[in-house]
Write an enzyme that holds these catalytic residues in place. Structure first.
Site, PDB file in Angstrom:
ATOM      1  N   GLU A  64       1.881  -9.962   0.958  1.00 26.40           N
ATOM      2  CA  GLU A  64       2.266  -8.763   0.751  1.00 26.40           C
ATOM      3  C   GLU A  64       3.773  -8.531   1.135  1.00 26.40           C
ATOM      4  OE1 GLU A  64      -0.307  -5.787   2.758  1.00 26.40           O
ATOM      5  OE2 GLU A  64       0.583  -3.998   1.796  1.00 26.40           O
ATOM      6  N   ASP A  70       0.747  -1.167  -0.023  1.00 26.63           N
ATOM      7  CA  ASP A  70       0.121   0.070   0.114  1.00 26.63           C
ATOM      8  C   ASP A  70       0.887   1.245   0.238  1.00 26.63           C
ATOM      9  OD1 ASP A  70       0.929  -0.239   2.621  1.00 26.63           O
ATOM     10  OD2 ASP A  70      -0.715   1.078   3.410  1.00 26.63           O
ATOM     11  N   HIS A  82       1.384  -8.855  -3.289  1.00 22.57           N
ATOM     12  CA  HIS A  82       0.335  -7.755  -3.203  1.00 22.57           C
ATOM     13  C   HIS A  82       1.325  -6.488  -3.058  1.00 22.57           C
ATOM     14  CE1 HIS A  82      -3.565  -6.352  -1.916  1.00 22.57           C
ATOM     15  NE2 HIS A  82      -2.835  -5.639  -0.966  1.00 22.57           N
ATOM     16  N   ASP A 139       0.700 -17.938  -3.344  1.00 27.57           N
ATOM     17  CA  ASP A 139       1.198 -16.835  -4.259  1.00 27.57           C
ATOM     18  C   ASP A 139       0.491 -16.001  -5.122  1.00 27.57           C
ATOM     19  OD1 ASP A 139       3.143 -15.240  -5.695  1.00 27.57           O
ATOM     20  OD2 ASP A 139       3.722 -17.003  -6.920  1.00 27.57           O
TER      21      ASP A 139
HETATM   22  O1  G3I Z   1       0.841 -10.960  18.371  1.00 27.53           O
HETATM   23  C1  G3I Z   1      -0.245 -11.955  18.214  1.00 27.53           C
HETATM   24  C2  G3I Z   1       0.222 -13.434  18.550  1.00 27.53           C
HETATM   25  O2  G3I Z   1       0.246 -13.286  20.087  1.00 27.53           O
HETATM   26  C3  G3I Z   1      -0.626 -14.296  18.133  1.00 27.53           C
HETATM   27  O3  G3I Z   1      -0.290 -15.618  18.637  1.00 27.53           O
HETATM   28  C4  G3I Z   1      -0.781 -14.388  16.630  1.00 27.53           C
HETATM   29  C5  G3I Z   1      -1.906 -15.443  16.283  1.00 27.53           C
HETATM   30  O4  G3I Z   1      -2.360 -15.364  14.977  1.00 27.53           O
HETATM   31  O5  G3I Z   1      -1.348 -13.064  16.412  1.00 27.53           O
HETATM   32  C6  G3I Z   1      -0.450 -12.114  16.600  1.00 27.53           C
HETATM   33  O6  G3I Z   1      -0.916 -10.866  16.239  1.00 27.53           O
HETATM   34  C7  G3I Z   1      -1.026 -10.562  14.771  1.00 27.53           C
HETATM   35  C8  G3I Z   1      -0.106  -9.318  14.486  1.00 27.53           C
HETATM   36  O7  G3I Z   1      -0.078  -8.977  13.303  1.00 27.53           O
HETATM   37  C9  G3I Z   1       1.387  -9.608  15.199  1.00 27.53           C
HETATM   38  O8  G3I Z   1       2.008 -10.841  14.350  1.00 27.53           O
HETATM   39  C10 G3I Z   1      -2.393 -10.383  14.410  1.00 27.53           C
HETATM   40  O9  G3I Z   1      -3.217 -11.677  14.415  1.00 27.53           O
HETATM   41  C11 G3I Z   1      -2.464  -9.719  12.897  1.00 27.53           C
HETATM   42  O10 G3I Z   1      -3.588  -9.379  12.436  1.00 27.53           O
HETATM   43  C12 G3I Z   1      -1.360  -8.804  12.741  1.00 27.53           C
HETATM   44  O11 G3I Z   1      -1.003  -8.314  11.548  1.00 27.53           O
HETATM   45  C13 G3I Z   1      -0.485  -7.015  11.194  1.00 27.53           C
HETATM   46  C14 G3I Z   1      -1.544  -6.548   9.832  1.00 27.53           C
HETATM   47  O12 G3I Z   1      -1.041  -5.315   9.348  1.00 27.53           O
HETATM   48  C15 G3I Z   1      -3.046  -6.521  10.312  1.00 27.53           C
HETATM   49  O13 G3I Z   1      -3.017  -5.531  11.129  1.00 27.53           O
HETATM   50  C16 G3I Z   1       0.741  -7.337  10.534  1.00 27.53           C
HETATM   51  O14 G3I Z   1       1.747  -7.562  11.740  1.00 27.53           O
HETATM   52  C17 G3I Z   1       1.268  -6.054  10.073  1.00 27.53           C
HETATM   53  O15 G3I Z   1       2.525  -6.490   9.464  1.00 27.53           O
HETATM   54  C18 G3I Z   1       0.358  -5.570   8.845  1.00 27.53           C
HETATM   55  O16 G3I Z   1       0.939  -4.510   8.307  1.00 27.53           O
HETATM   56  C19 G3I Z   1       0.242  -4.010   7.157  1.00 27.53           C
HETATM   57  C20 G3I Z   1      -0.374  -2.593   7.422  1.00 27.53           C
HETATM   58  O17 G3I Z   1      -1.351  -2.795   8.365  1.00 27.53           O
HETATM   59  C21 G3I Z   1      -0.729  -1.864   6.332  1.00 27.53           C
HETATM   60  N1  G3I Z   1       0.531  -1.738   5.379  1.00 27.53           N
HETATM   61  C22 G3I Z   1       0.883  -3.220   4.919  1.00 27.53           C
HETATM   62  C23 G3I Z   1       1.220  -3.900   6.068  1.00 27.53           C
HETATM   63  C24 G3I Z   1       1.641  -5.532   5.860  1.00 27.53           C
HETATM   64  O18 G3I Z   1       0.632  -6.338   5.282  1.00 27.53           O
HETATM   65  O1  9MR Z   2      -4.104  -3.549  -0.039  1.00 26.08           O
HETATM   66  C1  9MR Z   2      -4.362  -3.526   1.420  1.00 26.08           C
HETATM   67  C2  9MR Z   2      -3.009  -4.036   1.973  1.00 26.08           C
HETATM   68  O2  9MR Z   2      -1.983  -3.239   1.796  1.00 26.08           O
HETATM   69  C3  9MR Z   2      -3.276  -4.144   3.430  1.00 26.08           C
HETATM   70  O3  9MR Z   2      -2.051  -4.845   4.082  1.00 26.08           O
HETATM   71  C4  9MR Z   2      -4.484  -4.887   3.819  1.00 26.08           C
HETATM   72  C5  9MR Z   2      -4.403  -4.775   5.540  1.00 26.08           C
HETATM   73  O4  9MR Z   2      -5.822  -5.044   5.778  1.00 26.08           O
HETATM   74  O5  9MR Z   2      -5.290  -4.437   3.240  1.00 26.08           O
HETATM   75  C6  9MR Z   2      -5.352  -4.235   1.840  1.00 26.08           C
HETATM   76  O6  9MR Z   2      -6.402  -3.620   1.192  1.00 26.08           O
HETATM   77  C7  9MR Z   2      -7.680  -4.298   1.267  1.00 26.08           C
HETATM   78  C8  9MR Z   2      -8.527  -3.995   2.100  1.00 26.08           C
HETATM   79  O7  9MR Z   2      -8.322  -4.243   3.571  1.00 26.08           O
HETATM   80  C9  9MR Z   2      -9.866  -4.694   1.953  1.00 26.08           C
HETATM   81  N1  9MR Z   2     -10.458  -4.409   0.652  1.00 26.08           N
HETATM   82  C10 9MR Z   2      -9.423  -5.031  -0.391  1.00 26.08           C
HETATM   83  C11 9MR Z   2      -7.955  -4.387  -0.287  1.00 26.08           C
HETATM   84  C12 9MR Z   2      -7.180  -5.172  -1.178  1.00 26.08           C
HETATM   85  O8  9MR Z   2      -7.262  -4.668  -2.526  1.00 26.08           O
END
Ligand code: G3I
Ligand code: 9MR
Ligand code: ZN
Length: 533
Positions: free
Chosen positions: A515, A153, A463, A506
């Site tokens: 991503e 993103d 992604h 993939d």
């Molecule tokens: O910390 C818990 C852990 O204790 C537990 O055992 C485990 C079980 O699944 O979950 C862990 O939490 C997770 C957390 O990441 C830490 O790893 C959450 O479920 C998970 O939802 C969370 O995901 C994060 C995600 O955003 C959604 O919020 C990712 O770390 C984080 O890298 C990702 O970041 C996104 C940004 O929001 C937007 N840009 C892209 C980026 C990468 O996808």
């Molecule tokens: O593209 C988004 C990605 O970069 C983020 O990590 C992710 C986190 O939730 O969300 C993706 O965006 C999606 C959105 O959450 C839901 N609608 C579809 C989007 C992907 O195209």
């Protein structure tokens, strides 16, 4: 994705440094293996396979083989029973291109500036996200141009940016020989400053713009209200909004600014002075807000949250860096106090205390030796725990769970091992670190290289909006990897019932497994820097 249907040989598909450990895993039921020259089929090595081991995370039953003793450069395949691996190389400079590509990803993520086709090739684009951003809840706008897009993103988030900056700076501090090139084809190449420091400076200048000049607090992120569509960054509309100040963003900011003030002192004294002043102002904000609530997306903002209710580790990291930068007793008192509390050890975006510990142990002139000994023991315990987990895993991985971004944990564990090997000189740690790169390049249950452009069966559809828009995937991007949480519709449709280590697909739509981010590339950049140094 369903892997492991046919017996396979799982190894590092790119290849190995001549002196590296060469441990592979196979689901073939045989007691021996051979290494053959890929072209001639000539046998150059033979060995025995371990007895069968049930692998906890994949459900596979595997055997392990070792051809570390083969050090002659060449292109080979491993043969077990009737099954052959993909061809791979043994070569002194095997990771050179990978190392450069891992770094160049940061340049290609630059925001707010034109990426010229002479340097950015198929991924060139005009300046994006150049308009001033609205401060959430006000009618005020602020200039916050520059920095790196976070991921697939186009958001720019302070908390994960701090991890990426710290990893790159640490790579440079620990491995100056491997990270001092001034010819990596970024706009500043040839200016006499290592390109990694030029690239990080761009991010630091953006980070400086994210600070509130009044109170010293730092805005959590600058994003549009919702995630953009899949298009080039300059084509996606939407007003930029600065989300509210958060304690974790402010403390992470203080930490990397104080770190930068040391690292840039001789090459850019002006930046170093500005950075230290900004770090002090951020620290004052933290002192004035001892129990500020963790960040939550405010109404109307739907982009990445990077929420974290526990800021003691961020504050500890900031205190460690400010102490290393200034030697002032107040910061020592703060870090010591915080070190006695509930610190979350880690090198992630959420748990950052070990960055403070690393700075305290390696880059702090006047340490308290008793505290230093405790912290060193903590790192050694962590390294031993990583080794112990590898020993209980059929694939010799150090993961115990597979959340979103599990590949970051793999890379972070590799960092722990390399850093602890500096502390103790224990050669087991460096060998195990190399095996963490092997995992990322294919020695895993899916036999998948998780680094785009490197390896045979490699992630090709990440992604990542820019790669999609260009119709060509940037090489050297680390994808998130297996996520047993199945947190996107594509993963839910394809992976239900798969064991944790195989919850990866993939597919460009699978943002929760496929991503890419700056802070998944950065620890792998550190790891490869350490292995090639
Ligand atoms: O910390 C818990 C852990 O204790 C537990 O055992 C485990 C079980 O699944 O979950 C862990 O939490 C997770 C957390 O990441 C830490 O790893 C959450 O479920 C998970 O939802 C969370 O995901 C994060 C995600 O955003 C959604 O919020 C990712 O770390 C984080 O890298 C990702 O970041 C996104 C940004 O929001 C937007 N840009 C892209 C980026 C990468 O996808
Ligand atoms: O593209 C988004 C990605 O970069 C983020 O990590 C992710 C986190 O939730 O969300 C993706 O965006 C999606 C959105 O959450 C839901 N609608 C579809 C989007 C992907 O195209
Ligand atoms: Zn942009």
């Amino acid at each position: 994705e369903t892997g492991g249907l046919r017996p396979a040989v799982h190894l590092n598909q790119l290849g190995y440094l001549p002196t590296a450990p060469k441990v592979f895993v196979t689901t073939v039921d045989s007691s021996s293996f051979k290494v053959l020259e890929a072209d001639s089929g000539k046998e150059v090595f033979s060995g025995t396979l371990s007895s069968p081991i049930p692998d906890r995370d994949s459900g596979d039953t595997v055997r392990v083989g070792d051809f570390t003793a083969l050090t002659t450069p060449g292109t080979y395949v491993v043969e077990a029973g009737e099954t052959r691996s993909v061809p791979f190389e043994i070569r002194e400079d095997i990771y050179e291109e990978l190392h450069t590509a891992l770094f160049r990803f940061f340049y290609l993520q630059r925001c707010g500036t034109e990426l010229a086709s002479s340097l950015a090739g198929a991924w060139a684009h005009p300046a994006c996200h150049t308009a001033p951003a609205l401060v959430y809840g006000t009618t005020i706008t602020k200039e916050v141009r520059g920095g790196w897009h976070d991921a697939g993103d186009y958001g720019r988030y302070v908390v994960p940016a701090a991890k990426a900056v710290a990893d790159i700076i640490l790579a440079h501090l620990f491995y100056p020989d491997a990270t001092s090139s001034d010819a990596l084809e970024i706009p500043e190449s040839g200016n006499g400053v290592p390109d990694v420091l030029d690239e990080v400076r761009d991010e630091l200048l953006w980070l400086l713009s994210m600070q509130d000049p009044e109170g010293g607090g730092v805005y959590h992120k600058v994003t549009t209200r919702n995630f953009a569509g899949f298009d080039w960054p300059q084509n996606t509309g939407g007003e930029l909004v600065l989300s509210p100040i958060s304690p974790t963003a402010t403390a992470d900011f203080a930490a990397v600014m104080a770190m930068a003030s040391r690292v840039y002192a001789s090459i850019d004294p002006g930046l170093a002075r500005r950075a230290l002043e900004a770090a002090r102002r951020a620290w004052s904000w933290l002192e004035a807000h001892p129990s500020a609530p963790g960040f939550r997306n405010p109404p109307g903002i739907q982009t990445g949250e990077y929420g974290d209710d526990h800021d003691a580790d961020e504050r500890y990291w900031a205190a460690c860096e400010l102490y290393a930068a200034t030697g002032e007793e107040d910061f020592h008192a703060a870090l010591e106090g915080l070190s006695r509390g509930d610190l979350r050890a880690g090198l992630g975006w959420a748990d950052v205390a070990d960055y403070g510990t690393i700075t305290y142990l390696f880059f702090t002139p006047h340490k308290d030796e008793a505290l230093a000994a405790e912290l060193a023991a903590h790192l050694t315990d962590k390294a031993e725990a990583i080794l112990a987990t590898m020993e209980t895993s059929g694939y010799r991985t150090s993961l115990t769970e597979y959340p979103w971004g599990s590949n970051m944990t793999v890379a972070n564990n590799g960092m722990y091992l390399l850093i602890t090997s500096r502390l103790t000189g224990d050669p087991r740690y460096e060998r195990a670190a190399a095996e963490h790169l092997d995992y990322l390049l294919g020695r895993n249950p899916l036999s998948r290289s998780y680094i785009t452009g490197f390896g045979e069966k490699v992630a090709e559809h990440p992604h990542h909006r820019v790669s999609s828009a260009a119709g060509m995937t940037i090489p050297g991007m680390v994808v998130g990897g297996p996520n047993s949480g199945l947190q996107d519709p594509v993963a839910q449709g394809a992976l239900r019932g798969e064991p944790p280590a195989k919850c990866y697909i993939d597919d460009v739509g699978s943002y929760s497994t496929n991503e890419v981010t700056i802070y998944w590339n950065s620890p792998v950049y550190f790891l490869v820097s350490g292995l090639v140094e």
